[in-house]
Design a protein around this motif. Sequence first.
Motif, PDB file in Angstrom:
ATOM      1  N   VAL A 153       0.850  -1.177   0.068  1.00  0.00           N
ATOM      2  CA  VAL A 153      -0.117  -0.039   0.092  1.00  0.00           C
ATOM      3  C   VAL A 153       0.884   1.171  -0.048  1.00  0.00           C
ATOM      4  O   VAL A 153       1.810   1.370   0.877  1.00  0.00           O
ATOM      5  CB  VAL A 153      -0.995   0.232   1.373  1.00  0.00           C
ATOM      6  CG1 VAL A 153      -1.638   1.260   1.239  1.00  0.00           C
ATOM      7  CG2 VAL A 153      -1.690  -1.158   1.272  1.00  0.00           C
ATOM      8  N   GLU A 154       0.890   2.078  -0.988  1.00  0.00           N
ATOM      9  CA  GLU A 154       1.376   3.312  -0.972  1.00  0.00           C
ATOM     10  C   GLU A 154       0.321   4.591  -0.549  1.00  0.00           C
ATOM     11  O   GLU A 154      -0.714   4.389  -0.507  1.00  0.00           O
ATOM     12  CB  GLU A 154       1.768   3.600  -2.384  1.00  0.00           C
ATOM     13  CG  GLU A 154       2.712   2.818  -2.954  1.00  0.00           C
ATOM     14  CD  GLU A 154       3.036   2.798  -4.445  1.00  0.00           C
ATOM     15  OE1 GLU A 154       4.350   2.666  -4.968  1.00  0.00           O
ATOM     16  OE2 GLU A 154       2.310   3.191  -5.472  1.00  0.00           O
ATOM     17  N   GLY A 155       1.171   5.572  -0.244  1.00  0.00           N
ATOM     18  CA  GLY A 155       0.316   6.594   0.540  1.00  0.00           C
ATOM     19  C   GLY A 155       1.128   7.985   0.729  1.00  0.00           C
ATOM     20  O   GLY A 155       2.223   8.155   0.320  1.00  0.00           O
ATOM     21  N   GLU A 156       0.614   8.833   1.559  1.00  0.00           N
ATOM     22  CA  GLU A 156       1.405   9.807   2.083  1.00  0.00           C
ATOM     23  C   GLU A 156       2.009   9.894   3.524  1.00  0.00           C
ATOM     24  O   GLU A 156       1.321   9.077   4.441  1.00  0.00           O
ATOM     25  CB  GLU A 156       0.368  11.183   1.932  1.00  0.00           C
ATOM     26  CG  GLU A 156       0.497  11.654   0.592  1.00  0.00           C
ATOM     27  CD  GLU A 156      -0.079  13.033   0.356  1.00  0.00           C
ATOM     28  OE1 GLU A 156      -0.279  13.581   1.475  1.00  0.00           O
ATOM     29  OE2 GLU A 156      -0.313  13.288  -0.782  1.00  0.00           O
ATOM     30  N   ASP A 157       2.966  10.267   3.813  1.00  0.00           N
ATOM     31  CA  ASP A 157       3.611  10.265   5.274  1.00  0.00           C
ATOM     32  C   ASP A 157       3.933  11.673   5.404  1.00  0.00           C
ATOM     33  O   ASP A 157       5.012  12.064   4.940  1.00  0.00           O
ATOM     34  CB  ASP A 157       4.425   9.174   5.642  1.00  0.00           C
ATOM     35  CG  ASP A 157       4.957   9.129   7.075  1.00  0.00           C
ATOM     36  OD1 ASP A 157       4.079   9.585   7.788  1.00  0.00           O
ATOM     37  OD2 ASP A 157       6.189   9.129   7.313  1.00  0.00           O
ATOM     38  N   GLU A 158       3.235  12.557   6.502  1.00  0.00           N
ATOM     39  CA  GLU A 158       3.468  13.925   6.590  1.00  0.00           C
ATOM     40  C   GLU A 158       3.484  14.690   5.392  1.00  0.00           C
ATOM     41  O   GLU A 158       4.593  15.671   5.209  1.00  0.00           O
ATOM     42  CB  GLU A 158       4.855  13.875   7.493  1.00  0.00           C
ATOM     43  CG  GLU A 158       4.769  13.387   8.761  1.00  0.00           C
ATOM     44  CD  GLU A 158       6.161  13.220   9.565  1.00  0.00           C
ATOM     45  OE1 GLU A 158       7.172  13.684   8.945  1.00  0.00           O
ATOM     46  OE2 GLU A 158       6.182  12.830  10.587  1.00  0.00           O
ATOM     47  N   GLY A 159       2.563  14.534   4.514  1.00  0.00           N
ATOM     48  CA  GLY A 159       2.793  15.319   3.182  1.00  0.00           C
ATOM     49  C   GLY A 159       3.245  14.700   2.051  1.00  0.00           C
ATOM     50  O   GLY A 159       3.473  15.379   1.026  1.00  0.00           O
ATOM     51  N   GLN A 160       4.287  13.826   2.615  1.00  0.00           N
ATOM     52  CA  GLN A 160       4.992  13.239   1.548  1.00  0.00           C
ATOM     53  C   GLN A 160       4.910  11.906   0.860  1.00  0.00           C
ATOM     54  O   GLN A 160       4.462  10.779   1.813  1.00  0.00           O
ATOM     55  CB  GLN A 160       6.723  13.049   2.056  1.00  0.00           C
ATOM     56  CG  GLN A 160       7.841  12.850   1.288  1.00  0.00           C
ATOM     57  CD  GLN A 160       8.412  13.939   0.733  1.00  0.00           C
ATOM     58  OE1 GLN A 160       8.217  14.992   1.107  1.00  0.00           O
ATOM     59  NE2 GLN A 160       9.140  14.052  -0.481  1.00  0.00           N
ATOM     60  N   GLU A 161       4.607  11.830  -0.263  1.00  0.00           N
ATOM     61  CA  GLU A 161       4.320  10.435  -1.025  1.00  0.00           C
ATOM     62  C   GLU A 161       5.418   9.352  -0.770  1.00  0.00           C
ATOM     63  O   GLU A 161       6.422   9.619  -0.940  1.00  0.00           O
ATOM     64  CB  GLU A 161       4.067  10.635  -2.509  1.00  0.00           C
ATOM     65  CG  GLU A 161       2.653  11.349  -2.570  1.00  0.00           C
ATOM     66  CD  GLU A 161       2.303  11.428  -4.152  1.00  0.00           C
ATOM     67  OE1 GLU A 161       2.950  10.780  -5.059  1.00  0.00           O
ATOM     68  OE2 GLU A 161       1.423  12.052  -4.550  1.00  0.00           O
ATOM     69  N   TYR A 162       5.079   8.138  -0.292  1.00  0.00           N
ATOM     70  CA  TYR A 162       5.964   7.026  -0.670  1.00  0.00           C
ATOM     71  C   TYR A 162       5.551   5.978  -1.312  1.00  0.00           C
ATOM     72  O   TYR A 162       4.373   5.711  -1.607  1.00  0.00           O
ATOM     73  CB  TYR A 162       6.116   6.735   0.842  1.00  0.00           C
ATOM     74  CG  TYR A 162       4.901   6.048   1.693  1.00  0.00           C
ATOM     75  CD1 TYR A 162       4.477   4.745   1.647  1.00  0.00           C
ATOM     76  CD2 TYR A 162       4.021   6.894   2.614  1.00  0.00           C
ATOM     77  CE1 TYR A 162       3.494   4.256   2.002  1.00  0.00           C
ATOM     78  CE2 TYR A 162       3.029   6.351   3.088  1.00  0.00           C
ATOM     79  CZ  TYR A 162       2.859   4.967   2.661  1.00  0.00           C
ATOM     80  OH  TYR A 162       1.655   4.294   3.543  1.00  0.00           O
ATOM     81  N   PHE A 163       6.841   5.345  -1.625  1.00  0.00           N
ATOM     82  CA  PHE A 163       6.512   4.160  -2.596  1.00  0.00           C
ATOM     83  C   PHE A 163       6.681   2.738  -2.208  1.00  0.00           C
ATOM     84  O   PHE A 163       7.402   2.665  -1.192  1.00  0.00           O
ATOM     85  CB  PHE A 163       7.136   4.526  -3.863  1.00  0.00           C
ATOM     86  CG  PHE A 163       8.727   4.506  -3.760  1.00  0.00           C
ATOM     87  CD1 PHE A 163       9.371   3.213  -3.629  1.00  0.00           C
ATOM     88  CD2 PHE A 163       9.475   5.730  -3.900  1.00  0.00           C
ATOM     89  CE1 PHE A 163      10.840   3.218  -3.622  1.00  0.00           C
ATOM     90  CE2 PHE A 163      10.542   5.723  -3.552  1.00  0.00           C
ATOM     91  CZ  PHE A 163      11.466   4.567  -3.465  1.00  0.00           C
ATOM     92  N   ARG A 164       6.089   1.818  -2.949  1.00  0.00           N
ATOM     93  CA  ARG A 164       6.106   0.363  -2.666  1.00  0.00           C
ATOM     94  C   ARG A 164       6.453  -0.139  -3.898  1.00  0.00           C
ATOM     95  O   ARG A 164       5.514  -0.544  -5.025  1.00  0.00           O
ATOM     96  CB  ARG A 164       5.309  -0.353  -1.746  1.00  0.00           C
ATOM     97  CG  ARG A 164       4.943   0.391  -0.374  1.00  0.00           C
ATOM     98  CD  ARG A 164       6.311   0.274   0.322  1.00  0.00           C
ATOM     99  NE  ARG A 164       6.117   0.898   1.672  1.00  0.00           N
ATOM    100  CZ  ARG A 164       5.633   0.549   2.763  1.00  0.00           C
ATOM    101  NH1 ARG A 164       4.735  -0.387   2.962  1.00  0.00           N
ATOM    102  NH2 ARG A 164       5.536   1.541   3.823  1.00  0.00           N
TER     103      ARG A 164
END
Length: 511
Positions: A153-164
């Motif tokens: 699952v990809e998403g945002e962390d503290e306004g920053q997008e993260y990838f898998r």
Amino acid sequence: MGSSRSKQKAKVAPSTTLFLFGAHGDLVKRLLMPALYNLTRDGLIGDDLHIVGVDHNAISDADFARKLEDFIRQEAAGKVAEGGKEPLDPALWGGLAKRITYIQGDFLDDSTYADIATKIESTGTRNAVFYMATAPRFFSEVAKRLGSSGLMVEGEDEGQEYFRRVVIEKPFGHDLPSAVALNTCLLKVMSEKQIYRIDHYLGKETVQNILVSRFSNGLFESFWNNHYIDHVQITAAETVGVETRGSFYETTGALRDMVPNHLFQLLAMVAMEPPAAFGADAVRGEKAKVIGAIRPWSEMEALANSVRGQYAENTLGGKSVAGYREEDRVAPDSTTETYVALKVMVDNWRWVGVPFYLRTGKRMSVRDTEIAIYFKPAPYAQFRDTDVDHVAPNFLRIQIQPDEGMWFDLQAKKPGPTLDTQSIELGFAYKDFFEMQPSTGYETLIYDCMAGDQTLFQRADNIENGWRAVQPFIDAWAKHPSVEMYKAGEDGPAAANELLALDGRRWQQLG
């Protein structure tokens, strides 16, 4: 292509936690870890890359890092003895080793994936790449558990997008149905943009240079079609035998091991149409189209346009070399091919009528991977009654290994009063023009995966089109499983020469 490919201008890869499933295997030791070290050396990955080995063996973080270091030093010892550079810079490796950790776990146990999730939380970055350096039987199983555990699952962390992202090594299936099943499994738990199907041939500079040479030089593209090109030869020759991979090779063979991936990728680079842009979707779309345009042979056509060979024992350099059937974990009556030669046709506007001849084999005379593009002869009416009307055709030779470069073969008049010609070569070797840093061929691909550039990775339709093109050969050989023998050190069986001779052509000499 996608990213600039200029090492000097390339940005440092984003912070990533890289999980290496199958951490004790040869792929990790021989290729992936040296490639990661080289990327560190070149400043393309920073101090925020975390490397995590995942395997069933018990070992501490420090011992795992030390084991990798010892192996790399041992492998490079011969080069150092010959005057090469120190294989590992102590300070550089020391910084990298501090970020190498290990998870002991069973790939089929859900608790392993809980440990992976915990590790991601501890590294300080949500970006994660899962590299399947495992046996193919684990690809689907690992993918399912990555999906069910929520790790894809990809998403945002503290306004920053993260990838898998997931990296999968070949083989991508064993035939067309298994390739479709693998892609279906993967796409149930992740999107296509998260899948990086890796083919290390595409990491080689000369392979990437095929596109640059074709599409940035008007000279090439103007005659890159069936009006001027007579035929194309693609060769991947090896001097080694199956070594310790007898059991793998018995169920695979040269066709499955090399053709639908490596050789078809080289064919695609040569034959694809100009993409609308050098982005991943455009490039991969054109490659899929050209592989999809390969003519599906009937059973009898597949037999007529293919040769299966197997190396036999021979004496080379005063030493006895075992035949394939004498190799460890190989059946004494095996009909598995260690050599294959194919004729394929690409049925599109640019290539109709131009045969592509492919050959690959083990225990051949030299190690040589190359593409030879033969041009149609010039009209020789003005040279009638001279030897010039029998001159050899021009051809462009693109060598991928061992000496990367490109050479154009043309005819010139020999000095003297008679009209005699001689073939001469114009071209370049990469090492003569560029400083070639030691590399494994994986550096560009690993960097691109972390940077999110899929240009050099295969898409599902490309994989399936490749298997669709070789399936007629698989089916025909299942009914007619005989092989032609060739002695170790020879360049394939005599039938391979006859395959081209029937068309009035002959193989390019190797080496």
